[in-house]
Design a protein around this motif. Structure first.
Motif: not given
Length: 149
Positions: A24, A27, A120, A123, A149
């Motif tokens: 994440t 990303r 991010g 998690e 996400p």
């Protein structure tokens, strides 16, 4: 149009993104890099090396481990930047230091006068109850925060 408004000059000048090597966070870095490129903003990539008090008490080489992670993250960022040179140009800086991730991101964003922060989504399942770094940043209400996400 309000006085003092200049078309095309508004938007972020500094975007802070937190990375820790998780999917994440990568990303989030990619998303923030796209924003920085489109806005011609500086991308400040930040890795906060966690203080692992329990590991240090057991004699684990915590400082060396987190420093190695920082070096690996920087190497990966440099490699990606080189691979995309000429296609996607982004001005960026890498910042790393030890501490609490939330506090480190807040201090970095304040010091750099960030216009936006990108992180991010956590998690870790426990963060649904305790609160993640992202949630704490949003609650701080000091900059627009994008959670990827």
């Amino acid at each position: 149009m309000p006085a003092g408004f200049e078309r095309g000059t508004d938007g972020p000048k500094v975007i802070v993104v937190g990375v820790d090597g998780s999917d994440t966070s990568w990303r989030a870095a990619a998303y923030a890099a796209g924003l920085a490129r489109r806005q011609n903003a500086l991308l400040a990539v930040v890795y906060i090396q966690p203080l692992l008090v329990g590991g240090a008490a057991l004699g684990a080489p915590v400082a060396e481990t987190t420093e190695r992670v920082a070096e690996e993250l920087l190497a990966e960022i440099r490699e990606t930047t080189e691979r995309l040179r000429g296609v996607h140009e982004v001005r960026w800086q890498f910042h790393t230091f030890r501490g609490d991730p939330y506090t480190g991101l807040v201090e970095t964003a304040d010091r750099l006068k960030a216009d936006a922060v990108v992180v991010g989504a956590s998690e870790q399942a426990g963060h649904r109850f305790v609160g993640s770094v992202a949630v704490r940043l949003v609650k701080a209400g000091r900059w627009p925060v994008t959670v990827v996400p």
